[in-house]
Every structure is written in C-alpha cells, then in structure tokens.
Design an enzyme around this catalytic site. Structure first.
Site, PDB file in Angstrom:
ATOM      1  CB  CYS A   1      34.650  -6.318  -3.390  1.00 48.76           C
ATOM      2  SG  CYS A   1      34.800  -8.315  -3.384  1.00 48.76           S
TER       3      CYS A   1
ATOM      4  CB  CYS B   1      37.016  -9.964  -6.208  1.00 52.91           C
ATOM      5  SG  CYS B   1      35.393 -11.097  -6.108  1.00 52.91           S
TER       6      CYS B   1
ATOM      7  N   GLY C   1       5.044  -5.966   4.499  1.00 52.44           N
ATOM      8  CA  GLY C   1       4.364  -7.094   4.511  1.00 52.44           C
ATOM      9  C   GLY C   1       4.694  -8.119   3.184  1.00 52.44           C
TER      10      GLY C   1
ATOM     11  CB  CYS D   1      34.034  -8.548  -8.328  1.00 53.76           C
ATOM     12  SG  CYS D   1      33.405  -7.619  -6.646  1.00 53.76           S
TER      13      CYS D   1
ATOM     14  CG  ASP E   1      14.036  -2.288  12.827  1.00 51.18           C
ATOM     15  OD1 ASP E   1      13.670  -2.136  13.900  1.00 51.18           O
ATOM     16  OD2 ASP E   1      14.953  -3.201  12.503  1.00 51.18           O
TER      17      ASP E   1
ATOM     18  CG  ASP F   1       4.211  -1.816  10.444  1.00 43.52           C
ATOM     19  OD1 ASP F   1       4.798  -2.353  11.108  1.00 43.52           O
ATOM     20  OD2 ASP F   1       4.559  -2.196   9.151  1.00 43.52           O
TER      21      ASP F   1
ATOM     22  CG  PHE G   1       9.803  -7.601  10.946  1.00 48.25           C
ATOM     23  CD1 PHE G   1       8.688  -8.302  10.339  1.00 48.25           C
ATOM     24  CD2 PHE G   1      11.207  -8.126  10.649  1.00 48.25           C
ATOM     25  CE1 PHE G   1       8.830  -9.308   9.577  1.00 48.25           C
ATOM     26  CE2 PHE G   1      11.248  -9.111   9.742  1.00 48.25           C
ATOM     27  CZ  PHE G   1      10.039  -9.842   9.373  1.00 48.25           C
TER      28      PHE G   1
ATOM     29  CG  ASP H   1      15.689  -3.879   4.405  1.00 54.75           C
ATOM     30  OD1 ASP H   1      15.939  -4.655   5.263  1.00 54.75           O
ATOM     31  OD2 ASP H   1      14.629  -3.500   4.198  1.00 54.75           O
TER      32      ASP H   1
ATOM     33  CG  HIS I   1      31.834 -11.168  -3.736  1.00 52.54           C
ATOM     34  ND1 HIS I   1      32.310 -10.497  -4.997  1.00 52.54           N
ATOM     35  CD2 HIS I   1      30.643 -12.081  -4.289  1.00 52.54           C
ATOM     36  CE1 HIS I   1      31.467 -10.885  -5.966  1.00 52.54           C
ATOM     37  NE2 HIS I   1      30.454 -11.605  -5.441  1.00 52.54           N
TER      38      HIS I   1
END
Length: 393
Positions: free
Chosen positions: A310, A313, A220, A308, A96, A150, A100, A270, A338
């Site tokens: 992962c 799990c 925004g 799942c 970024d 920005d 922000f 994101d 997870h």
C-alpha cells in the site's frame, strides 16, 4: 409474482467445505468474493479521499443512507445522477436502510408497525423511517445493492420483543419489495434476523428464501453476543441460505472473525473497524495489531508491514507514523489506507487459497501467526472443527 430479471449474477468458481470463491457481477462491475467492503460516511470513507480509495482498488464500498438522506437530499442526489456521480465513484456501492444508523445516532422514539420513529436532532420534531421511505431514499441514491429496512433489536434481546421483530421484519420485506421502484437496476437484499434464537432464525430464513431475493444478509450479530453464539448462528444461516446467492455478514470485520466466517460460508463483510482502529494509531498486520503509539517505534525505520504494497507502507516508516500518532488527521489517514489494504489483501488471499485447494492450510498458518503460543480462542477452534479444519498444535 412476475420474475424480474435482477441486475446481479453470482458464479461460484471453487469451494472448500462451505467456503466459496465467487464472482458477483453488479451494474458497476465484477466483485471477487470473499470481499471486504470499506464503509463511507458523508459520501467519503472517513478520512479517505476517493483518489486514495481508487488506489486501494475495492470493487464495492458502503454508503450510509442516514447521512446521505440529509445533505444533499436524496432528490437532489438523483438529479445529479445518484451517489456514484456525486462521489465520482464508478465502481459498486451498497447502501444500508438507514435504520441501524438512525437507531445508533438519533433519539429513538419508538418502533411501530408503520416504521421507526425518531426525534429530529435539530428541532425535536418527529421523523418516521418506513420501509417505503427507506426504498425511496435508496432508489434516489442509486446504489447497486440496497438493504431492506428491518426492525432492529440488540443482538442479546430475547422473548416477545425478539419474536415480534422477527415477524415484523418479514412483513416489512414485503413492503420493501412493493416500494422498490428500480428492481432492474438495483438489487434489494433481505436481512436474516432472529437474534440468538435458532428457531426464530429458521423462521426468518424460510420467509426470506421464499421471497427469492437477489442476495441475503445475516443481521443482528455485530456486538454484544458471545462468540460461541455468534459462530453457531452464522453457520446456521450459511447452511440454509441458497448456494447460488451471495451471503453478506453485516458489521463484522475483525480479521480473525472474517477468516472463520469465510470458512463457514460467508461471502461479504463490512465494518468501520479498520478506519476506527487507525484513529487510535493501531495498524492491522499478519501477527495481529501494531500499536504505533508505543515509544518503541520512535526509531523504527521499517514500514508497518514489509510485505504490504500500500501507499503508506511504500512511503512511510513506523517512526514517522509514530510521530503523527498524537491524534493527527494525516496519521489516521495513512494508517487507514494501510488497514483497508490489509483487509482487501486478506480477502484476496482467502480467495486464492480456496481456488488453489489450500484453504485449510492457509487458515492454519493465519491463526498460528495471530496466536503464536497456540492458545487459540475456544470458539475459533470449535467453529473451524465444525467445517473440518483442525488447527496446528
């Protein structure tokens, strides 16, 4: 100006309505979209190691410039071979602009035509983040995608201040383009601004499209506004942004929001949400949220989600995670693993269904699992209706 060969390719393989399944090719490999990008701070995803991340397999993650600008400094970072080397992360990175982050973390002094002025948290001295400085830091860090600086205003700001910010952001994009020293290696994305004002969004869209950037973000919109306003602005942007460039909706990551926004034509997301909510012992599941703090999980020896794959799990029960929920770092980490796996899996499912031509059916079944009583939020119904997806009643 001169056409620069940008280090980005974007190929759309299939569409259903405005939704797209694409491949975004960046210097550190292919990214299959729609994509969710986990957020890293201090060179790690809060609580997750690079090893854990690699196991989850995201093709791109976010690094926060503001934190990285401090320690190690950006010049040291570049000597070490950039953030990829520093983090030992060999896939893609997006950074970024730092604006922000700074606005949310530091004492904001003021925003002027020059840049964003802050007071240093250490000694009260003034720091100025200019478009040039943002580009310099991001060029040192070496991410595959870097964001323009920005003029940040809250999503509900109106009137003269919003008007000023919209026009200033366009002036700043020119300063960013001019200051960007590595356009052959790093892609600069512009950010569509204009708050909740369709006229200003159009001005911002036209200005950015004219500058022919490698990709575009919709900025925004990560809080404060009503969902009715939110989806209409997203749709206005996706309808006008070029079809041959990636579209990134910044800071949006609730599963329902992402499914709707993919339907509206967004490619990239994101959000800190999956890891932040994990810290409160909350897991993301197909039916919504599972609060592992609840005592009913004390003797529940099933995993968070049977479907799942992962590491969490595969290896841990709800009962065990419940016992760790008392603010334990390990528990937060396991639930984070997870939750990120859930987000990545959701994006894969959306992509697969767009390619298979079954996207509307998938959206219907997704929403029905989230809202089994069929009391869908009005904005979800309206947004999906705008792209000809009717929900199940």
């Amino acid at each position: 100006g001169m056409e620069v060969e940008v280090p980005l390719k974007f190929v759309v393989h299939a569409t259903q309505g405005p939704s797209r399944a694409s491949t975004l090719t960046l210097p550190h490999g292919d990214v299959l979209t729609p994509v969710f990008m986990p957020v890293g701070t201090q060179g790690t995803i809060k609580g997750l190691t690079v090893e854990q991340l690699n196991e989850l397999g995201p093709q791109i993650i976010l690094g926060n410039t503001y934190h990285l600008g401090h320690r190690p400094g950006p010049d040291v970072m570049e000597e070490m071979g950039g953030l990829h080397t520093f983090m030992n992360w060999n896939k893609n990175l997006l950074t970024d602009s730092g604006g922000f982050q700074m606005v949310s973390l530091l004492k904001l002094a003021e925003i002027t035509e020059e840049g964003v002025k802050f007071e240093s948290p250490h000694d009260g001295s003034e720091l100025v983040l200019t478009p040039e400085k943002s580009m310099e830091i991001q060029n040192h860090i070496g991410a595959d995608i870097m964001m323009a600086l920005d003029d940040v205003v809250h999503s509900t700001t109106t009137g003269e201040r919003l008007e000023e910010a919209t026009h200033r952001t366009l002036r700043w994009i020119d300063r960013c383009i001019k200051a960007h020293k590595r356009p052959h290696e790093q892609n600069l994305f512009g950010i569509v601004q204009g708050g909740l004002n369709p006229r200003l969004r159009d001005i911002s869209l036209a200005g950015l499209i004219e500058r022919n950037l490698p990709g575009y973000a919709i900025g925004g919109l990560s809080g404060g506004e009503s969902k009715d306003e939110f989806w209409k602005i997203v749709f206005q942007c996706t309808q006008k942004l070029p079809a041959n460039k990636p579209r990134y909706l910044m800071g949006v990551g609730f599963p329902v929001d992402m499914v709707v926004c993919v339907a509206l034509g967004v490619d990239m997301f994101d959000c800190v949400y999956p890891t932040r909510t994990a810290r409160f012992g909350t897991a993301l599941v197909p039916t919504g949220l599972l609060s592992l703090k609840q005592n009913k999980f004390e003797n529940d020896f099933s995993p968070i989600d049977e479907t799942c794959t992962c590491g969490t799990c595969k290896n841990y029960t709800r009962a065990y995670l419940h016992s760790l929920c008392k603010g334990d770092e390990i528990g937060a980490q396991l639930v984070s693993v997870h939750n990120i796996a859930y987000q990545l899996g959701l994006m894969r499912a959306l992509r697969d269904n767009i390619i298979a031509g079954t996207f509307p059916e998938y959206v219907r079944s997704f929403m029905l699992l989230q809202f089994p009583t069929k009391e869908y939020p009005g904005w979800v119904v309206d947004a999906l209706k705008a792209v000809n997806i009717e929900l199940t009643y």
